[in-house]
Design a protein around this motif. Structure first.
Motif, mmCIF file in Angstrom:
data_model
loop_
_atom_site.group_PDB
_atom_site.id
_atom_site.type_symbol
_atom_site.label_atom_id
_atom_site.label_comp_id
_atom_site.label_asym_id
_atom_site.label_seq_id
_atom_site.Cartn_x
_atom_site.Cartn_y
_atom_site.Cartn_z
ATOM 1 N N TYR A 187 0.850 -1.197 0.000
ATOM 2 C CA TYR A 187 0.000 0.000 0.000
ATOM 3 C C TYR A 187 0.876 1.234 0.000
ATOM 4 O O TYR A 187 1.852 1.310 0.729
ATOM 5 C CB TYR A 187 -0.896 0.034 1.246
ATOM 6 C CG TYR A 187 -1.593 1.368 1.448
ATOM 7 C CD1 TYR A 187 -2.731 1.678 0.722
ATOM 8 C CD2 TYR A 187 -1.085 2.317 2.324
ATOM 9 C CE1 TYR A 187 -3.354 2.906 0.868
ATOM 10 C CE2 TYR A 187 -1.706 3.553 2.482
ATOM 11 C CZ TYR A 187 -2.838 3.846 1.751
ATOM 12 O OH TYR A 187 -3.444 5.068 1.891
ATOM 13 N N GLN B 271 -4.060 6.750 -3.889
ATOM 14 C CA GLN B 271 -3.746 5.578 -3.071
ATOM 15 C C GLN B 271 -3.698 4.344 -3.951
ATOM 16 O O GLN B 271 -4.519 4.190 -4.863
ATOM 17 C CB GLN B 271 -4.825 5.380 -2.012
ATOM 18 C CG GLN B 271 -4.913 6.529 -1.027
ATOM 19 C CD GLN B 271 -6.159 6.439 -0.183
ATOM 20 O OE1 GLN B 271 -7.255 6.578 -0.690
ATOM 21 N NE2 GLN B 271 -5.987 6.170 1.095
ATOM 22 N N PRO C 69 -10.777 7.649 -1.334
ATOM 23 C CA PRO C 69 -10.008 6.809 -0.411
ATOM 24 C C PRO C 69 -10.795 5.626 0.149
ATOM 25 O O PRO C 69 -10.226 4.563 0.382
ATOM 26 C CB PRO C 69 -9.616 7.776 0.707
ATOM 27 C CG PRO C 69 -10.461 8.970 0.538
ATOM 28 C CD PRO C 69 -10.853 9.048 -0.898
ATOM 29 N N ARG C 70 -12.088 5.812 0.367
ATOM 30 C CA ARG C 70 -12.861 4.700 0.916
ATOM 31 C C ARG C 70 -12.929 3.554 -0.104
ATOM 32 O O ARG C 70 -12.828 2.377 0.254
ATOM 33 C CB ARG C 70 -14.262 5.189 1.264
ATOM 34 C CG ARG C 70 -14.931 4.435 2.361
ATOM 35 C CD ARG C 70 -16.093 5.243 2.900
ATOM 36 N NE ARG C 70 -16.672 4.610 4.059
ATOM 37 C CZ ARG C 70 -17.658 3.724 3.999
ATOM 38 N NH1 ARG C 70 -18.153 3.356 2.838
ATOM 39 N NH2 ARG C 70 -18.134 3.193 5.095
ATOM 40 N N ARG D 58 -9.963 1.032 -0.248
ATOM 41 C CA ARG D 58 -9.998 -0.084 0.678
ATOM 42 C C ARG D 58 -10.933 -1.181 0.175
ATOM 43 O O ARG D 58 -10.648 -2.371 0.304
ATOM 44 C CB ARG D 58 -10.436 0.413 2.055
ATOM 45 C CG ARG D 58 -10.616 -0.686 3.068
ATOM 46 C CD ARG D 58 -10.752 -0.097 4.452
ATOM 47 N NE ARG D 58 -11.832 0.887 4.549
ATOM 48 C CZ ARG D 58 -13.123 0.559 4.718
ATOM 49 N NH1 ARG D 58 -13.477 -0.698 4.793
ATOM 50 N NH2 ARG D 58 -14.030 1.499 4.814
ATOM 51 N N TYR E 90 -3.284 0.030 -3.734
ATOM 52 C CA TYR E 90 -3.092 -1.275 -3.099
ATOM 53 C C TYR E 90 -2.563 -2.233 -4.145
ATOM 54 O O TYR E 90 -3.045 -2.236 -5.293
ATOM 55 C CB TYR E 90 -4.416 -1.823 -2.569
ATOM 56 C CG TYR E 90 -4.828 -1.257 -1.241
ATOM 57 C CD1 TYR E 90 -4.219 -1.671 -0.064
ATOM 58 C CD2 TYR E 90 -5.835 -0.305 -1.161
ATOM 59 C CE1 TYR E 90 -4.604 -1.149 1.163
ATOM 60 C CE2 TYR E 90 -6.222 0.208 0.065
ATOM 61 C CZ TYR E 90 -5.601 -0.220 1.218
ATOM 62 O OH TYR E 90 -5.974 0.297 2.430
ATOM 63 N N LYS F 212 -5.594 13.108 -3.310
ATOM 64 C CA LYS F 212 -4.977 11.996 -2.624
ATOM 65 C C LYS F 212 -5.039 10.774 -3.532
ATOM 66 O O LYS F 212 -6.108 10.378 -3.995
ATOM 67 C CB LYS F 212 -5.693 11.679 -1.315
ATOM 68 C CG LYS F 212 -5.090 10.479 -0.578
ATOM 69 C CD LYS F 212 -5.805 10.179 0.726
ATOM 70 C CE LYS F 212 -5.594 11.261 1.739
ATOM 71 N NZ LYS F 212 -4.175 11.357 2.166
ATOM 72 N N TRP G 58 0.578 5.831 -0.731
ATOM 73 C CA TRP G 58 -0.264 6.982 -1.065
ATOM 74 C C TRP G 58 0.617 8.166 -1.386
ATOM 75 O O TRP G 58 1.803 8.183 -1.064
ATOM 76 C CB TRP G 58 -1.201 7.309 0.098
ATOM 77 C CG TRP G 58 -0.586 8.151 1.166
ATOM 78 C CD1 TRP G 58 -0.661 9.517 1.281
ATOM 79 C CD2 TRP G 58 0.224 7.715 2.271
ATOM 80 N NE1 TRP G 58 0.044 9.937 2.395
ATOM 81 C CE2 TRP G 58 0.589 8.860 3.015
ATOM 82 C CE3 TRP G 58 0.663 6.460 2.710
ATOM 83 C CZ2 TRP G 58 1.379 8.790 4.160
ATOM 84 C CZ3 TRP G 58 1.446 6.397 3.849
ATOM 85 C CH2 TRP G 58 1.795 7.549 4.563
#
Lengths: 397, 64
Positions: free
Chosen positions: A317, A328, A370-371, A374, A330, A326, A319
């Motif tokens: 991960y 990010q 960002p949510r 995940r 994974y 932002k 960022w």
């Protein structure tokens, strides 16, 4: 039997390893050596909040004095390790001291790469340490125009901060778009537009051939013959694993200290963080310079030094923050993978995308979502077939 | 155990939600973590300690 464990490196990975050793029940002698004079501090804020001046400098400390004292370790700071004698199990320090160990954690991180020219000029900076950052911040107070050599993580983040400080910024990189190595061409192009929209002069696809000036830097000469005036230059051309002190030790050194899937480099020797290259059971040899990896790998390395035998197989991960964006990721990402937007719209400034290797999902990217990052991580964990991930639309929940 | 979350430090990685979904969630708009509840049992407490350990922004503090 481990009676003495030595941790070389006192940044995020070294500190985390020491804490994990204590947590996992190691009660004997623990020594932590660091080349910087500071107590362990965090690096990601350096190129953002610290450079911008929005955080007090001491806010980057990783642990309070009380927590550090609670570790019950001997700290030797401001002193680099200079040599490792593997058969004798001894580390030599810059001040001549020789420390014996039964277990060794190598967490010496990485050092800023430099250009083969120009670093003797005043006004030419690299940014790796807190002291580097404070020096650059001080010079920005009186600077007018800043040239940033390199449009990777560091270059792009600093370009954003320096623009926000109101200075003229030119960002130069031989690759065709900013951060294309990390994100691939489509997000790279969006990043170029983001920076140009904020007034950065983005010069991609062209290298730097010289830094000009006499005593103090005055400008940058590019491979296409053009020149860029600058009274401050930041060289942000990546970092090299800090393995110089291990030369001749017999440890396997490639792009970093080469470890197996347990982060073990030799009997009684583990490595973690930016300096460590290890064999990820799922995706092969890797060296990750990400903040998250320093913590996760150091925890794993500490456990394996104590004999727990846990393979290290994280979902990577990372960022980056630039202006109000932002980003990010994974898993794995980059120009070598297929890329598909699965939610949102770049035109609206928010989207999520997946990376695939032709067969399955290998990574997920979120641009101001960002949510969703995940949630998309699950596709990476489960290796969702690339075709079935193709038409997936995500809701906002 | 008492958990304190510093939203000003949080970078929205969501790692805490992976470790302790009963304790943490993320705001929809910017992904910043929110504290749903203090941990209520031993399993949740361990997940919360893990969240504090791995948080890449050091935004979570646990007082035992």
């Amino acid at each position: 039997m481990l009676n003495r464990i030595l941790v070389v490196g006192a940044s995020a990975a070294g500190l985390t390893a020491a804490e994990a050793l204590r947590r996992e029940g190691f009660t004997e002698e623990l020594t932590i050596v660091g080349d910087e004079p500071h107590a362990p501090y965090d690096r990601p804020p350096l190129s953002k909040q610290i450079l911008r001046g929005t955080w007090e400098d001491d806010r980057t400390v990783l642990r309070s004095d009380a927590l550090l004292a609670g570790l019950g370790a001997t700290w030797i700071l401001g002193t680099a390790a200079t040599a490792l004698d593997l058969p004798a199990r001894e580390v030599t320090l810059a001040d001549g001291r020789v420390l014996g160990y039964d277990g060794l954690v190598i967490a010496t991180g990485a050092a800023a790469r430099r250009l083969p020219f120009g670093h003797h000029l005043a006004g030419v900076h690299v940014l790796r340490t807190l002291d580097d950052t404070l020096r650059l911040r001080e010079e920005l107070k009186t600077a007018c125009s800043v040239a940033i050599v390199g449009a990777g993580f560091l270059g792009a983040e600093v370009a954003a901060v320096v623009r926000e400080l109101g200075l003229t910024v030119t960002m130069i990189d031989p690759l065709p778009a900013p951060m294309i190595r990390q994100f691939g061409p489509e997000p790279g192009e969006l990043l170029r537009r983001l920076h140009e929209g904020h007034g950065v002069d983005v010069r991609c696809g062209v290298g730097v051939t010289a830094l000009q000036g006499d005593g103090r830097v005055e400008g940058v000469e590019l491979a296409d013959g053009s020149q860029v005036a600058a009274d401050v230059v930041l060289v942000a051309v990546g970092a090299s694993p800090a393995t110089g002190w291990l030369a001749g030790s017999g440890l396997p050194i490639g792009d970093g200290v080469e470890c197996d899937q347990y982060c073990v480099a030799a009997p009684g020797v583990v490595a973690a963080g930016d300096v460590a290259s290890w064999h990820h059971p799922g995706i092969g040899r890797r060296r990750l310079e990400h903040r998250m990896n320093a913590t996760e790998q150091a925890t794993n390395a500490a456990r394996n030094l104590l004999g727990q035998g846990v393979p290290f197989e994280p979902v990577p991960y990372f960022w980056t923050d630039q202006y109000d964006v932002k980003l990010q990721v994974y898993g794995r990402s980059g120009a070598e993978f297929d890329f598909r937007i699965v939610a949102g719209d770049p035109a609206e400034g928010r989207f999520a995308a997946l990376y695939g290797d032709g067969e399955q999902v290998v990574g997920a990217l979120a641009w101001n979502l960002p949510r969703q990052a995940r949630l998309l991580r699950e596709h990476v964990v489960r290796s969702t077939p690339w075709n079935s991930a193709a038409h997936q639309e995500l809701n906002s929940h | 155990m008492k958990v304190v979350l510093d939203q000003d430090k949080c970078i929205g990685s969501g790692q805490c939600v992976l470790s302790a979904p009963e304790v943490f969630d993320q705001r929809d708009d910017d992904g910043i973590a929110v504290l749903l509840a203090q941990p209520a049992d031993a399993g949740t407490e361990e997940g919360t300690r893990e969240a504090a350990r791995i948080c890449p922004a050091l935004a979570i503090t646990v007082a035992e």
